[in-house]
Design a protein around this motif. Structure first.
Motif, PDB file in Angstrom:
ATOM      1  N   ARG A  14      27.851  19.634  45.055  1.00 31.13           N
ATOM      2  CA  ARG A  14      28.301  19.688  43.651  1.00 31.13           C
ATOM      3  C   ARG A  14      28.737  18.304  43.174  1.00 31.13           C
ATOM      4  NH1 ARG A  14      31.474  24.853  41.728  1.00 31.13           N
ATOM      5  NH2 ARG A  14      31.548  23.382  40.029  1.00 31.13           N
ATOM      6  N   ALA A  15      29.411  17.556  44.021  1.00 36.13           N
ATOM      7  CA  ALA A  15      29.834  16.202  43.670  1.00 36.13           C
ATOM      8  C   ALA A  15      28.614  15.304  43.438  1.00 36.13           C
ATOM      9  CB  ALA A  15      30.727  15.621  44.761  1.00 36.13           C
ATOM     10  N   GLU A  16      27.595  15.444  44.290  1.00 33.84           N
ATOM     11  CA  GLU A  16      26.357  14.669  44.110  1.00 33.84           C
ATOM     12  C   GLU A  16      25.703  14.998  42.775  1.00 33.84           C
ATOM     13  OE1 GLU A  16      23.819  15.615  47.377  1.00 33.84           O
ATOM     14  OE2 GLU A  16      25.046  14.565  48.858  1.00 33.84           O
ATOM     15  N   LEU A  17      25.667  16.280  42.453  1.00 29.85           N
ATOM     16  CA  LEU A  17      25.032  16.704  41.200  1.00 29.85           C
ATOM     17  C   LEU A  17      25.834  16.239  39.986  1.00 29.85           C
ATOM     18  CD1 LEU A  17      23.815  20.288  42.167  1.00 29.85           C
ATOM     19  CD2 LEU A  17      22.442  18.205  41.913  1.00 29.85           C
ATOM     20  N   ASP A  18      27.156  16.249  40.095  1.00 29.01           N
ATOM     21  CA  ASP A  18      27.986  15.742  38.996  1.00 29.01           C
ATOM     22  C   ASP A  18      27.708  14.265  38.742  1.00 29.01           C
ATOM     23  OD1 ASP A  18      29.159  18.231  38.655  1.00 29.01           O
ATOM     24  OD2 ASP A  18      31.004  17.710  39.759  1.00 29.01           O
ATOM     25  N   LEU A  20      24.931  12.648  39.546  1.00 26.28           N
ATOM     26  CA  LEU A  20      23.575  12.554  39.003  1.00 26.28           C
ATOM     27  C   LEU A  20      23.564  12.895  37.513  1.00 26.28           C
ATOM     28  CD1 LEU A  20      20.541  12.124  39.406  1.00 26.28           C
ATOM     29  CD2 LEU A  20      20.394  14.513  40.156  1.00 26.28           C
ATOM     30  N   GLU A  21      24.330  13.906  37.146  1.00 24.69           N
ATOM     31  CA  GLU A  21      24.408  14.289  35.734  1.00 24.69           C
ATOM     32  C   GLU A  21      24.945  13.137  34.882  1.00 24.69           C
ATOM     33  OE1 GLU A  21      26.202  17.868  32.974  1.00 24.69           O
ATOM     34  OE2 GLU A  21      27.282  17.302  34.793  1.00 24.69           O
ATOM     35  N   GLU A  22      25.986  12.475  35.354  1.00 22.29           N
ATOM     36  CA  GLU A  22      26.547  11.332  34.624  1.00 22.29           C
ATOM     37  C   GLU A  22      25.511  10.221  34.450  1.00 22.29           C
ATOM     38  OE1 GLU A  22      30.194   9.919  36.352  1.00 22.29           O
ATOM     39  OE2 GLU A  22      31.025  11.949  36.458  1.00 22.29           O
ATOM     40  N   GLN A  23      24.757   9.952  35.508  1.00 23.39           N
ATOM     41  CA  GLN A  23      23.722   8.920  35.430  1.00 23.39           C
ATOM     42  C   GLN A  23      22.645   9.305  34.429  1.00 23.39           C
ATOM     43  OE1 GLN A  23      22.276   8.531  39.440  1.00 23.39           O
ATOM     44  NE2 GLN A  23      24.145   7.583  40.200  1.00 23.39           N
ATOM     45  N   LEU A  24      22.244  10.568  34.446  1.00 22.94           N
ATOM     46  CA  LEU A  24      21.190  11.019  33.531  1.00 22.94           C
ATOM     47  C   LEU A  24      21.652  11.013  32.081  1.00 22.94           C
ATOM     48  CD1 LEU A  24      19.653  13.912  35.658  1.00 22.94           C
ATOM     49  CD2 LEU A  24      18.631  11.677  35.168  1.00 22.94           C
ATOM     50  N   VAL A  25      22.896  11.369  31.844  1.00 24.12           N
ATOM     51  CA  VAL A  25      23.438  11.338  30.488  1.00 24.12           C
ATOM     52  C   VAL A  25      23.420   9.900  29.959  1.00 24.12           C
ATOM     53  CG1 VAL A  25      25.576  11.602  29.152  1.00 24.12           C
ATOM     54  CG2 VAL A  25      24.823  13.429  30.669  1.00 24.12           C
ATOM     55  N   LYS A  26      23.822   8.955  30.801  1.00 19.97           N
ATOM     56  CA  LYS A  26      23.809   7.547  30.412  1.00 19.97           C
ATOM     57  C   LYS A  26      22.381   7.073  30.163  1.00 19.97           C
ATOM     58  CE  LYS A  26      25.104   2.957  31.961  1.00 19.97           C
ATOM     59  NZ  LYS A  26      25.609   2.123  33.042  1.00 19.97           N
ATOM     60  N   GLN A  27      21.475   7.442  31.045  1.00 16.30           N
ATOM     61  CA  GLN A  27      20.080   7.031  30.896  1.00 16.30           C
ATOM     62  C   GLN A  27      19.471   7.634  29.630  1.00 16.30           C
ATOM     63  OE1 GLN A  27      17.568   8.140  34.197  1.00 16.30           O
ATOM     64  NE2 GLN A  27      15.943   6.740  33.578  1.00 16.30           N
ATOM     65  N   LEU A  28      19.785   8.885  29.347  1.00 16.43           N
ATOM     66  CA  LEU A  28      19.270   9.524  28.140  1.00 16.43           C
ATOM     67  C   LEU A  28      19.783   8.817  26.883  1.00 16.43           C
ATOM     68  CD1 LEU A  28      17.682  11.781  26.782  1.00 16.43           C
ATOM     69  CD2 LEU A  28      19.723  13.232  27.019  1.00 16.43           C
ATOM     70  N   ALA A  29      21.038   8.439  26.878  1.00 14.99           N
ATOM     71  CA  ALA A  29      21.595   7.714  25.736  1.00 14.99           C
ATOM     72  C   ALA A  29      20.872   6.377  25.543  1.00 14.99           C
ATOM     73  CB  ALA A  29      23.089   7.489  25.928  1.00 14.99           C
ATOM     74  N   GLU A  30      20.588   5.683  26.638  1.00  8.88           N
ATOM     75  CA  GLU A  30      19.878   4.413  26.555  1.00  8.88           C
ATOM     76  C   GLU A  30      18.457   4.611  26.035  1.00  8.88           C
ATOM     77  OE1 GLU A  30      20.168   2.918  30.543  1.00  8.88           O
ATOM     78  OE2 GLU A  30      22.264   2.310  30.312  1.00  8.88           O
TER      79      GLU A  30
END
Length: 70
Positions: A14-18, A20-30
């Motif tokens: 769950r920590a790994e997925l959290d 990953l989610e943060e990274q994807l949110v940042k990447q999507l914003a970029e």
């Protein structure tokens, strides 16, 4: 009875997925920001393409006067 090792693996995943989610949110914003910038650049190029070379620089119009005397 719960297996402590299994619970630990679930918690770690769950920590790994959290993360990953943060990274994807940042990447999507970029990605969205870059896409917006490209859309602006595309509109600028379309406007520039619509102008003929003699219409690009019109000093009278720059001073607030229109070529037809308005």
């Amino acid at each position: 009875m719960l297996d402590p090792a299994l619970l630990e693996r679930i918690t770690a995943r769950r920590a790994e997925l959290d993360e990953l989610e943060e990274q994807l949110v940042k990447q999507l914003a970029e990605v969205r920001a870059e896409r917006d910038e490209l859309a602006v650049a595309e509109r600028v190029l379309e406007r520039m393409r619509g102008r003929s070379p003699r219409n690009v620089h019109q000093p009278d119009r720059c001073r607030g006067k229109w070529p037809d005397g308005r």
